[in-house]
Motif scaffolding. Structure first.
Motif, PDB file in Angstrom:
ATOM      1  N   ARG A 135       0.808  -1.231   0.000  1.00  0.00           N
ATOM      2  CA  ARG A 135       0.000   0.000   0.000  1.00  0.00           C
ATOM      3  C   ARG A 135       0.833   1.268   0.000  1.00  0.00           C
ATOM      4  N   TYR A 136       2.006   1.233   0.606  1.00  0.00           N
ATOM      5  CA  TYR A 136       2.777   2.465   0.793  1.00  0.00           C
ATOM      6  C   TYR A 136       4.115   2.416   0.053  1.00  0.00           C
ATOM      7  N   ARG A 137       4.103   1.862  -1.122  1.00  0.00           N
ATOM      8  CA  ARG A 137       5.329   1.827  -1.923  1.00  0.00           C
ATOM      9  C   ARG A 137       5.661   3.233  -2.406  1.00  0.00           C
ATOM     10  N   ARG A 138       6.916   3.608  -2.271  1.00  0.00           N
ATOM     11  CA  ARG A 138       7.428   4.951  -2.617  1.00  0.00           C
ATOM     12  C   ARG A 138       6.559   6.031  -1.967  1.00  0.00           C
ATOM     13  N   ALA A 139       6.317   5.853  -0.666  1.00  0.00           N
ATOM     14  CA  ALA A 139       5.500   6.794   0.094  1.00  0.00           C
ATOM     15  C   ALA A 139       6.038   6.902   1.514  1.00  0.00           C
ATOM     16  N   MET A 140       5.579   7.961   2.225  1.00  0.00           N
ATOM     17  CA  MET A 140       5.978   8.188   3.608  1.00  0.00           C
ATOM     18  C   MET A 140       4.731   8.299   4.478  1.00  0.00           C
ATOM     19  N   PRO A 141       4.114   7.186   4.816  1.00  0.00           N
ATOM     20  CA  PRO A 141       2.919   7.263   5.670  1.00  0.00           C
ATOM     21  C   PRO A 141       3.273   7.691   7.088  1.00  0.00           C
ATOM     22  N   ALA A 142       2.412   8.489   7.688  1.00  0.00           N
ATOM     23  CA  ALA A 142       2.516   8.782   9.114  1.00  0.00           C
ATOM     24  C   ALA A 142       1.839   7.639   9.856  1.00  0.00           C
ATOM     25  N   ILE A 143       2.411   7.227  10.990  1.00  0.00           N
ATOM     26  CA  ILE A 143       1.849   6.095  11.731  1.00  0.00           C
ATOM     27  C   ILE A 143       1.723   6.435  13.212  1.00  0.00           C
ATOM     28  N   SER A 144       0.755   5.813  13.862  1.00  0.00           N
ATOM     29  CA  SER A 144       0.561   5.968  15.304  1.00  0.00           C
ATOM     30  C   SER A 144      -0.301   4.814  15.788  1.00  0.00           C
TER      31      SER A 144
END
Length: 212
Positions: free
Chosen positions: A202-211
Motif C-alpha cells: 500500500r505504501y510503496r514509494r511513500a511516507m505514511p505517518a503512523i501511530s
C-alpha cells in the motif's frame, strides 16, 4: 526472505530484529558493537562494522531481498555532522549496486509527503525540531532525501512520539490531513509495522505517518 537490518542495536532496531526472527526471516544485522544486540539465533548473521564502511555495508546487503533501517539521529545538542545522511547514501549505493530494491525505514512528520494535505504538524514540528534538535533535523532531512531521491522501492514510516508501552496491536497509518493519525506509538508496534511493509504494497514509494 533475507532481510538486512541497519540500526539493529537501537530501541526500535532490536525489536525489528526479534520480530523478523519470530516471523521466520533470515536476518543480517550490521552493528558497531555486537554485544549491544544481545541476541543469538540460527537465522541471524551479525556483521561488525561502521555505517561509514562501504565494504562492510556491501557485505551486509549482499544477497538480501530487502533492507530495514531503524536508524535515528542523535538527539544530543552537542552532536555535529550528518553521519546518518552519509551512511544512508552508502546503503543506497550498496543496494543499487547489488540490485536490492526494497527499503523500509523511518522518517519524521516534519517532512511532508506529496499525498499530505495542509496540517498543523507541517507548521509546528519543523519549528520545534529546528529549535531543540537542529542537527538531528538536518540529519533526518538528508537521510530521507538520500532514499527518496533514489530509484529504490521505499516505504518511510513517519513517527512522532515513540513510547516504551506494550504493543497495542493496532496501527493508524496514512497521510496528514487525509487520515486520522495521532502522535504516540509504542516501539513494539513501530517495529511490527516496519516488518509488515516487507509484504504490504500500500505504501510503496511513500511516507505514511503512523501511530497507535
Amino acid at each position: 526472505m533475507r532481510v538486512t537490518v541497519f540500526g539493529g542495536t537501537g530501541a526500535i532496531g532490536r525489536l525489528v530484529v526479534q520480530r523478523l526472527l519470530d516471523d521466520g526471516y533470515q536476518v543480517t544485522a550490521l552493528v558497531r558493537t555486537p554485544a549491544k544486540l544481545a541476541l543469538t539465533h540460527p537465522r541471524l548473521t551479525v556483521i561488525t562494522g561502521q555505517l561509514s564502511d562501504a565494504a562492510a555495508v556491501g557485505e551486509a546487503v549482499a544477497g538480501a531481498d530487502a533492507v530495514i533501517s531503524a536508524l535515528g539521529p542523535s538527539l544530543k545538542r552537542s552532536a555535529t555532522g550528518t553521519p546518518l545522511t552519509e551512511g544512508t547514501r552508502i546503503v543506497v549505493e550498496a543496494m543499487e549496486a547489488r540490485k536490492v530494491t526494497r527499503f523500509v525505514g523511518l522518517a519524521t512528520p516534519s517532512l511532508a509527503d506529496p499525498r499530505d494535505k495542509p496540517h498543523w504538524k507541517h507548521r509546528v514540528l519543523p519549528v520545534m525540531a529546528g529549535l531543540l534538535f537542529p542537527n538531528a533535523l538536518a540529519d533526518l532531512k538528508g537521510m530521507t532525501r538520500a532514499v527518496t531521491d533514489s530509484g529504490l522501492d521505499y516505504t518511510l514510516a513517519r513517527i512522532t512520539n515513540p513510547t516504551n508501552r506494550p504493543a497495542a496491536g493496532r496501527v493508524r497509518a496514512g497521510f496528514l490531513g487525509h487520515d486520522r493519525v495521532g502522535s504516540a506509538m509504542s516501539r513494539a508496534d513501530i517495529a511490527a509495522f516496519l516488518v509488515s511493509q516487507l509484504t504490504d504494497t500500500r505504501y510503496r514509494r511513500a511516507m505514511p505517518a503512523i501511530s497507535n
